[in-house]
Design a protein around this motif. Structure first.
Motif, PDB file in Angstrom:
ATOM      1  N   ASP A 189     -47.430  86.598   4.273  1.00  0.00           N
ATOM      2  CA  ASP A 189     -48.245  87.757   4.846  1.00  0.00           C
ATOM      3  C   ASP A 189     -49.697  87.591   4.615  1.00  0.00           C
ATOM      4  O   ASP A 189     -50.075  86.967   3.544  1.00  0.00           O
ATOM      5  CB  ASP A 189     -47.987  89.192   4.159  1.00  0.00           C
ATOM      6  N   ARG A 199     -46.395  79.769   7.379  1.00  0.00           N
ATOM      7  CA  ARG A 199     -46.025  80.555   8.733  1.00  0.00           C
ATOM      8  C   ARG A 199     -46.310  79.263   9.947  1.00  0.00           C
ATOM      9  O   ARG A 199     -47.540  79.175  10.145  1.00  0.00           O
ATOM     10  CB  ARG A 199     -46.637  81.671   8.933  1.00  0.00           C
ATOM     11  N   ARG A 234     -44.880  78.057  14.094  1.00  0.00           N
ATOM     12  CA  ARG A 234     -43.875  78.201  15.069  1.00  0.00           C
ATOM     13  C   ARG A 234     -42.605  77.281  14.977  1.00  0.00           C
ATOM     14  O   ARG A 234     -42.589  76.031  14.426  1.00  0.00           O
ATOM     15  CB  ARG A 234     -44.373  77.858  16.573  1.00  0.00           C
ATOM     16  N   PHE A 277     -30.941  93.782  15.797  1.00  0.00           N
ATOM     17  CA  PHE A 277     -32.184  93.201  15.264  1.00  0.00           C
ATOM     18  C   PHE A 277     -32.093  92.347  14.105  1.00  0.00           C
ATOM     19  O   PHE A 277     -32.619  91.260  14.035  1.00  0.00           O
ATOM     20  CB  PHE A 277     -32.904  94.597  14.798  1.00  0.00           C
ATOM     21  N   LEU A 315     -33.375  88.585  13.912  1.00  0.00           N
ATOM     22  CA  LEU A 315     -34.722  88.325  13.062  1.00  0.00           C
ATOM     23  C   LEU A 315     -34.278  88.245  11.444  1.00  0.00           C
ATOM     24  O   LEU A 315     -35.356  88.018  10.909  1.00  0.00           O
ATOM     25  CB  LEU A 315     -35.481  89.363  13.329  1.00  0.00           C
ATOM     26  N   ARG A 368     -33.522  90.366   9.355  1.00  0.00           N
ATOM     27  CA  ARG A 368     -33.997  91.445   8.166  1.00  0.00           C
ATOM     28  C   ARG A 368     -33.820  92.842   9.005  1.00  0.00           C
ATOM     29  O   ARG A 368     -33.535  92.859  10.161  1.00  0.00           O
ATOM     30  CB  ARG A 368     -35.435  91.140   8.144  1.00  0.00           C
ATOM     31  N   VAL A 375     -35.394  90.842  24.800  1.00  0.00           N
ATOM     32  CA  VAL A 375     -36.646  91.292  24.009  1.00  0.00           C
ATOM     33  C   VAL A 375     -36.707  90.675  22.693  1.00  0.00           C
ATOM     34  O   VAL A 375     -37.594  90.047  22.108  1.00  0.00           O
ATOM     35  CB  VAL A 375     -36.912  92.798  23.953  1.00  0.00           C
ATOM     36  N   ASN A 386     -37.167  87.069  21.795  1.00  0.00           N
ATOM     37  CA  ASN A 386     -38.686  86.723  22.432  1.00  0.00           C
ATOM     38  C   ASN A 386     -39.938  87.164  21.467  1.00  0.00           C
ATOM     39  O   ASN A 386     -41.094  86.965  21.900  1.00  0.00           O
ATOM     40  CB  ASN A 386     -38.768  87.216  24.066  1.00  0.00           C
ATOM     41  N   LEU A 387     -39.578  87.643  20.363  1.00  0.00           N
ATOM     42  CA  LEU A 387     -40.670  88.395  19.328  1.00  0.00           C
ATOM     43  C   LEU A 387     -41.391  87.074  18.889  1.00  0.00           C
ATOM     44  O   LEU A 387     -40.609  86.196  18.618  1.00  0.00           O
ATOM     45  CB  LEU A 387     -40.182  89.417  18.546  1.00  0.00           C
ATOM     46  N   ASP A 388     -42.590  87.167  18.433  1.00  0.00           N
ATOM     47  CA  ASP A 388     -43.348  86.330  17.852  1.00  0.00           C
ATOM     48  C   ASP A 388     -42.654  85.980  16.543  1.00  0.00           C
ATOM     49  O   ASP A 388     -42.577  84.758  16.213  1.00  0.00           O
ATOM     50  CB  ASP A 388     -44.842  86.687  17.448  1.00  0.00           C
ATOM     51  N   GLU A 389     -42.457  86.923  15.906  1.00  0.00           N
ATOM     52  CA  GLU A 389     -41.692  86.605  14.573  1.00  0.00           C
ATOM     53  C   GLU A 389     -40.065  85.989  14.801  1.00  0.00           C
ATOM     54  O   GLU A 389     -39.919  84.968  14.028  1.00  0.00           O
ATOM     55  CB  GLU A 389     -41.302  88.194  13.922  1.00  0.00           C
ATOM     56  N   LEU A 417     -39.622  83.712  16.808  1.00  0.00           N
ATOM     57  CA  LEU A 417     -40.074  82.272  17.214  1.00  0.00           C
ATOM     58  C   LEU A 417     -40.960  81.536  15.969  1.00  0.00           C
ATOM     59  O   LEU A 417     -41.175  80.493  16.291  1.00  0.00           O
ATOM     60  CB  LEU A 417     -41.144  82.017  18.392  1.00  0.00           C
ATOM     61  N   THR A 418     -40.787  82.190  14.705  1.00  0.00           N
ATOM     62  CA  THR A 418     -41.941  81.770  13.961  1.00  0.00           C
ATOM     63  C   THR A 418     -41.114  81.521  12.642  1.00  0.00           C
ATOM     64  O   THR A 418     -40.178  82.235  12.095  1.00  0.00           O
ATOM     65  CB  THR A 418     -42.916  82.683  13.524  1.00  0.00           C
ATOM     66  N   ARG A 430     -41.345  81.950   8.803  1.00  0.00           N
ATOM     67  CA  ARG A 430     -42.440  82.669   7.931  1.00  0.00           C
ATOM     68  C   ARG A 430     -42.011  82.714   6.383  1.00  0.00           C
ATOM     69  O   ARG A 430     -40.995  82.667   6.241  1.00  0.00           O
ATOM     70  CB  ARG A 430     -42.688  83.938   8.439  1.00  0.00           C
TER      71      ARG A 430
END
Lengths: 483, 897
Positions: free
Chosen positions: B499, B519, B521, B648, B652, B654, B886, B889-892, B894-895, B897
């Motif tokens: 973060d 962090r 891609r 979710f 992701l 989490r 959706v 496709n979130l930035d998170e 695809l990342t 981190r």
């Protein structure tokens, strides 16, 4: 020399570090002060200042993959005609390598008639009746040479400045140097016709060592105009809008929580993709063009054809695309079958380009775009004055082998001198005898017309400042060609 | 809460920049200035101007001959100082002038004696002592001491440890390339023991997917691909080499042995089959099969590529620069390039179309390997003037560059000796380059950012001592890659939260000081593999032949090449991305969009981009959409909130926040409302896989010989003639009753004894055909209305043109030794009606009669998919498919981190 201005906009910071004599500590200081590029937040395709005032804003490059025969289309040789059917003089064969010719081949005159056209009196073959009417707009260069005699390396050399793979294409260099005008469309678009991608494949429009945002995007006239452009089965446009809103909202929540500025860049790319989904099919849809335009080009909506691609090229340039690269396969007239015979197939092939390329010049001119758009036409090498005898034998078919020592290209618009006959070959069209041009000269000249200094436009990679024109300064901007 | 402090800029400036440098630092200050002189005053004798060299003390001062540019201790009388200040004609020419500060540095350095230093990376690493630091309790292992000492200097503090969900996902993606299994996450989150973290690390390091993940890293370097490259770019079998890499990494083969086997496994006393397969590393060079090419030209290109790749992979040097002239910056002369070339110049491969030599590893599987030439066939190696193989210069023998440690007498002067020399513990580069590479895959950026260039043109390391400590640690552990990776991921540095605050981004945008977790891609392969894993589609099988997952039509269109992309059947299309068939001229487009390299040349580091085309892939690629469909169907139940949470977590790794749950539910409700009015769309969404894949609903309209060979029925009966039947022969109304009748295939076989690859092989000819031309007609009975995707399958050692109901449908001048599909033109497809239809084909002989000729033709079409509700209300479920699309496709998502 490294082009400091351009380089500073891109992800590598090598140059920046070189400039900064204080080492890492200094680097961080300077970054904090905002001098370093912010690759993520900044759009690398945004329009950029050229090195000097450009003559042209865009390029339409019509590549005739397989390499058309200059001796049937552009470069009449009465002496060759006279010796048609006789053995090729031995001195022309010594030390030469051919793709397929074996032993002593026979000289081959052309079955086609040539006439001089326009005020410039430019010789053009009867196979190109339409182009003959606009030839005064073009500079016909009969003195192109290359040092590659196979399709893939020769195409790579012409388009990426190196016969090996892994180098950046001319269109990539142009968009790297200048960005592009319309952010809803790719800056470097590739259109392919003739039932095949060219021999060297997608490497021809690859970005090589340049960041991949500069690679050419192949747009297609069947299927999605850009790969993955259409929404999947079941997903309507309104649903897509709703999903994008949800993606945006959730991304913003996450950005707030994790603080990463990359997230903002990602949101922007999704919105851009959404706009491209609308803009690309619109620009690729030629069905709403007038009947007059369709007649002019000989276009039929829905087909994959060189004609459609020429019309698309005009639409793309009109919409702010920087570099449009066409490939039209099918000029490899070796004479090893009917489909490769200069008597049977070449007229069809010539017909497939004659009207569209003529229309492209006329259409751009009447829209006031020709002045700012360079059109380039040509293959990757020429064809031999000798008849090919593959495997040492003649068949019933007639054709010519690959020939790197002389071929013809033409250029028009974008500050190129119109009505010019440039360069010449010897009596049988084997060697260039006047104003020899190399692919590097062509590349330097095109970049120069775009306002880019071909010697300065560079990118640091593997210890070298890589350039389109290669590491040496042999390339020349051919001033004779400029208006 | 420890977080980095955002220092005001001015204060930072005071700390970071010494106002009066005690002594000029040669490497950081002087070398960058001299670099501007070296293109004309360096090693390259062809480019040298004014007989002046500035690349060493001896040359610069004239002690080794040439003009003296520098008078040590006396800047005022040094020629170069005068020349850079010359008003009329300043050096360097043409470019920017040196700044006053640069000139001052130069003067100070010369006044101080003009001491040159060896470039840091060319000195063997010494093992540094971990420094003392401000927060000893933060330090988990020496990595942290080096990192924290650097942070202390900048008055920054490390970030807190990331939460366990984040750590589980980070570790799993980094070590195995896949998201963690839900059960592993749960166990880790609930595990209160002090060893909880280490248990996860060990489990992942021991997962078979570890080898797949790190093999992909290695395969970029090996320029691995399943095709030959260049114009024809035909397919080749070298995947046994890929499998060897996976196995070797999973077995944690020490890197020195890993090196020796790949570079020289064939030169071991009694090489095993595996050791020969390992030599595939350098057989991944390209082969040019285009007609008329000079095999020696492309053999030479392959050998040069091997030299350049070896330099890149093991030494982090741009050795390839020296193939045309001496390296302008690094100590590799033109001659030394060809001395390295000499090591690789004795292998039997010679750019032959059949890619020999090969080794049979199992039935029908042969893979490319190295074989050394026998003594009497060995080649001489010459310098190539200007890099051209047509201009041989002086004769050279195998040798390593003089600037590096001497080649031991006891090593053989062949590839085996070279491999041993590379992994000798005295080699200053190999270990550094390797640990930097491993580090870069975990942090997204290397300690030396220019992973590909450790030479003087590369960037200096952000943490020089840490790099050397890791390099010496790797060698102390006897090249144990898992061991050093474990040290890296066990560090507190690795475990930090990624973060950031705006101030942190501003003070250190690229996180070079490591005050936070990394962090970046996901790689191309991870984007796809993660979606497959999250949806439960992933087929975890290891090894084997490459597969063809779905890709858009029309990607493979390579002239003179009959090979086609045919989507793999069943589970095979859900294999990990690593197993995707990789054709160099047309690599899998969804992955190249995410920066996967083509495999044409060695790729040391992928430069990550962020483009709208990537958004189009993750939004619209049917593979990703199918993952959304499967994910939705797998988790959807009656409790919407529970469904949202589970989905979710699957995507992701989490638990979502309340706000996130609400937003997902809101979208699902919107989608429901939209789809309620359009049940057809809803059905398409919940049946997405059935709509996408056509293999189960393909109908044969005209049978070719494969139908007969596979026992499904006879090949079709045709009417045929060899006499010109006139212009309207292809029209439906044309009377062909006088033509003869015969079954496909037509032709006459001919097989040269010498040519085992003859495309005439293995075809059952039912009807003889020997003339120049052949006209064929057959009737097609169509009993269904909604047929789509008509495809003609043609195997032809001939050219053909085909018509359906009199309309041009397909044609080709390619000779094809296998059945190749041609999509019917839309105009022809539009004429097909229920009832009788006519397929008419004209075939042309394409070769002299003695070469044989044949043709076999089939026609297929696809029936519409069966759309079913899929176990619940289709609108409800389709809305979940939209929500899953959706979440993937979130930035998170695809990342890493």
């Amino acid at each position: 020399m490294l082009d400091r201005f351009l380089q500073a906009r891109h992800t590598t910071r090598r140059h920046f570090l070189e400039k900064c004599q204080m080492g890492l500590a200094g680097m961080f200081l300077a970054e904090a002060a905002g001098a370093a590029p912010k690759a993520s937040a900044e759009n690398p395709l945004a329009p950029k200042q050229p090195h000097f005032d450009p003559k042209a804003k865009a390029v339409i490059y019509l590549h005739m993959a397989g390499s058309p025969t200059q001796l049937e289309l552009w470069d009449p040789k009465p002496t060759l005609q006279k010796y048609d059917g006789q053995d090729c003089p031995q001195e022309l064969l010594e030390g030469k390598r051919f793709a397929f010719i074996k032993g002593v081949p026979k000289l081959l005159g052309t079955p086609y008639q040539f006439k001089k056209h326009g005020q410039a009196g430019t010789a053009v073959s009867e196979l190109l009746p339409h182009f003959s009417t606009v030839v005064d707009e073009a500079a016909v260069i009969r003195s192109m040479t290359t040092d590659q005699f196979n399709h893939a390396p020769a195409q790579l050399y012409l388009h990426t400045g190196n016969p090996r793979l892994g180098y950046a294409s001319m269109g990539s260099w142009a968009t790297y140097g200048l960005g592009t005008e319309n952010q809803d469309l790719p800056g470097f678009v590739v259109l392919v016709s003739g039932n095949s991608t060219p021999s060297a494949g997608k490497s021809l429009w690859g970005s090589g060592f340049l960041p991949s945002v500069y690679q050419g995007v192949q747009c297609r006239t069947q299927g999605d105009p850009v790969l993955y452009l259409s929404d999947p089965e079941g997903m309507s446009r309104t649903l897509r809008r709703k999903t994008l809103d949800a993606i945006g909202d959730l991304n913003r929540m996450q950005e707030e929580r994790f603080g990463d500025p990359e997230t903002e860049a990602r949101i922007a790319q999704y919105e851009l993709a959404y706009r491209m989904q609308i803009a690309a099919p619109e620009v690729m849809d030629i069905s709403k063009e007038s009947d007059a335009t369709h007649t002019l080009y000989g276009t039929e909506p829905g087909q994959v054809s060189f004609a459609n691609n020429c019309l698309l090229a005009r639409r793309l340039v009109e919409n702010g695309v920087r570099f449009v690269q066409l490939y039209h396969w099918g000029w490899d007239h070796h004479g090893s079958s009917r489909r490769e015979d200069i008597r049977y197939d070449l007229p069809n092939k010539a017909r497939s380009v004659d009207r569209p390329m003529t229309a492209l010049i006329q259409d751009l001119k009447q829209r006031g775009l020709l002045d700012q758009t360079i059109i380039v036409w040509g293959g990757e090498f020429g064809r031999t004055p000798m008849r090919e005898n593959r495997g040492g034998k003649y068949t019933e078919y007639v054709g010519r082998d690959h020939h790197p020592h002389a071929f013809t290209m033409w250029m028009a618009g974008g500050g190129i001198k119109p009505g010019l006959n440039y360069g010449a070959t010897d009596d049988i069209g084997y060697y260039v005898v006047e104003n020899k041009l190399t692919p590097r000269d062509l590349q330097a000249t095109i970049l120069h017309q775009l306002g880019l200094d071909p010697y300065k436009l560079s990118y640091a990679y593997q210890g070298l400042d890589q350039r389109l024109i290669g590491p040496t300064n042999e390339a020349r901007v051919v001033k004779d060609l400029l208006a | 809460m420890s977080g980095p402090r955002a220092l005001p800029l001015l204060l930072a400036a005071l700390w970071l920049v010494p106002t009066v440098p005690a002594e000029v630092d040669f490497q950081r200050q002087v070398q960058p200035i001299l670099k501007k002189c070296l293109p004309c005053h360096g090693r390259d004798e062809h480019a040298r101007q004014a007989n002046l060299r500035l690349d060493s003390f001896e040359h610069a001062t004239g002690k080794s001959g040439g003009h003296p540019g520098i008078a040590p201790g006396d800047a005022a009388h040094s020629r170069i100082v005068a020349r850079v200040q010359d008003d009329k004609n300043p050096m360097p020419p043409g470019g920017e002038r040196l700044s006053a500060a640069e000139i001052d540095v130069l003067k100070q350095w010369i006044d101080g004696g003009a001491k040159y230093q060896q470039h840091w990376a060319f000195e063997a690493p010494a093992r540094p002592e971990p420094p003392t630091v401000s927060q000893p309790d933060w330090v988990r292992n020496p990595i942290d001491a080096f990192v924290l000492a650097r942070l202390d200097k900048a008055h920054l503090k490390p970030s807190v440890e990331a939460d366990r969900y984040t750590l589980a996902r980070r570790l799993a993606l980094d070590l195995t390339g896949l998201p963690p299994e839900p059960e592993l996450v749960k166990a880790f989150v609930e595990d209160e023991s002090p060893e909880a973290y280490e248990k996860v690390v060990d489990r992942l390091l021991n997962s078979p997917h570890y080898g797949e993940r790190w093999a992909r890293v290695w395969l970029d370097l090996a320029r691995y691909a399943d095709s030959q490259g260049y114009e024809k770019d035909g397919l080749r079998t070298i995947w046994p080499y890929r499998d060897w890499v996976i196995r070797a990494l999973n077995a944690n083969m020490p890197f020195d042995r890993f090196t020796v086997l790949q570079l020289a496994g064939d030169l071991l006393p009694v090489p095993t089959e595996d050791q020969l397969v390992a030599t595939g590393f350098h057989r991944n060079t390209m082969t040019n099969t285009e007609g008329g090419t000079d095999d020696e030209e492309f053999r030479d290109a392959a050998v040069k590529d091997r030299v350049a790749t070896t330099g890149q992979v093991w030494m982090g040097l741009t050795v390839g620069c020296a193939q045309c002239h001496s390296h302008k910056y690094d100590p590799i002369s033109h001659q030394e390039f060809y001395q390295l070339y000499a090591f690789f110049n004795q292998t039997a491969d010679a750019d032959k179309p059949n890619d020999e030599p090969k080794l049979e590893v199992s039935d029908d599987v042969t893979t490319l390997i190295f074989r050394e030439l026998p003594a009497d066939e060995r080649r001489e190696t010459h310098i190539h003037e200007r890099g051209s193989f047509l201009s041989p210069g002086a004769l050279v023998e195998p040798a390593t560059p003089a600037a590096f440690e001497p080649f031991p007498e006891e090593f053989p002067r062949n590839r085996l000796g070279l491999a041993k020399w590379l992994v000798s513990k005295r080699n200053p580069l190999t270990a550094r380059v390797l640990v930097n590479r491993l580090w870069s895959r975990l942090w997204g950026i290397g300690i030396v950012e220019t992973e590909e260039d450790f030479g003087t043109q590369g960037l200096p390391p952000s943490h020089p001592e840490l790099l050397d400590w890791l390099a010496t640690e790797l060698m102390r552990l006897d090249w144990d890659m898992k061991g050093v990776l474990k040290t890296m991921v066990m560090s507190a540095t690795y475990r930090q939260s990624s973060d950031v605050t705006a101030a942190m981004v501003e003070s250190d945008p690229k996180n070079r000081l490591l005050a936070r977790g990394a962090r970046f891609r996901l790689s191309a392969e991870m984007v796809r593999d993660q979606a497959l894993a999250a949806s439960g589609l992933l087929n975890e099988e290891l090894y084997g032949e490459p597969v063809m997952p779905w890709q858009p039509d029309g990607i493979w269109q390579v002239i003179y090449s009959p090979i086609r992309w045919t989507t793999s059947e069943g589970d095979e299309r859900y294999r990990r991305s690593l197993y995707t068939l990789w054709r160099r001229t047309s690599p899998y487009p969804a992955m190249t969009t995410f920066d996967a390299p083509s495999g044409e040349v060695c790729t040391v580091r992928r430069i990550s981009t962020n483009t709208p085309l990537q958004a189009l892939v993750t939004l619209n690629d049917p593979t990703l959409m199918e993952a959304a469909q499967r994910l939705a169907l797998a988790v959807a139940d009656d409790d919407r909130e529970r469904t949202a949470r589970t989905m979710f977590e699957r995507a992701l790794v989490r638990p979502p926040t309340e706000a996130e749950v609400e937003r997902v539910l809101a979208l699902q409700a919107e989608a429901r409302a939209e789809l309620a009015g359009d049940r057809e769309r809803a059905l398409e969404l919940v049946n997405f896989d059935r709509v996408l894949y056509t293999d189960e609903r393909t109908a044969t309209l005209v049978a070719d010989v494969r139908e007969a060979e596979e026992g499904r029925g006879p090949a079709a009966m045709w009417r045929y003639t060899t006499e010109d039947p006139g212009a309207d022969w292809m029209q439906p109304r044309f009377k062909d009753s006088k033509w003869e009748k015969g079954r496909s295939a037509f032709g006459r076989m001919f097989r040269k004894e010498s040519d085992k690859e003859d495309p005439n092989e293995k075809l059952s000819i039912a009807t003889p055909w020997e003339s120049d031309n052949l006209w064929l007609r057959t009737e097609i009975d169509v009993d269904e209305k909604e047929l789509t995707d008509f495809r003609l399958y043609v195997r032809a050692f001939a050219h053909f043109e085909a018509f359906v109901n009199g309309v041009a449908a397909a044609d080709s001048v390619q000779e094809t030794g296998t059945h190749v599909d041609y999509k019917l033109t839309p105009q022809a497809a539009a004429t097909v009606r229920p009832g009788k239809n006519v397929l008419a084909v004209r075939v042309f002989r394409s070769r002299p009669p003695e070469s044989g000729q044949h043709v076999d033709i089939g026609l297929t079409a696809v029936r519409p998919p069966r759309l079913e509700a899929q176990g619940g209300d289709e609108v409800e479920r389709a809305a979940w498919v939209v929500a899953a699309n959706v979440l993937l496709n979130l930035d998170e998502t695809l990342t890493r981190r």
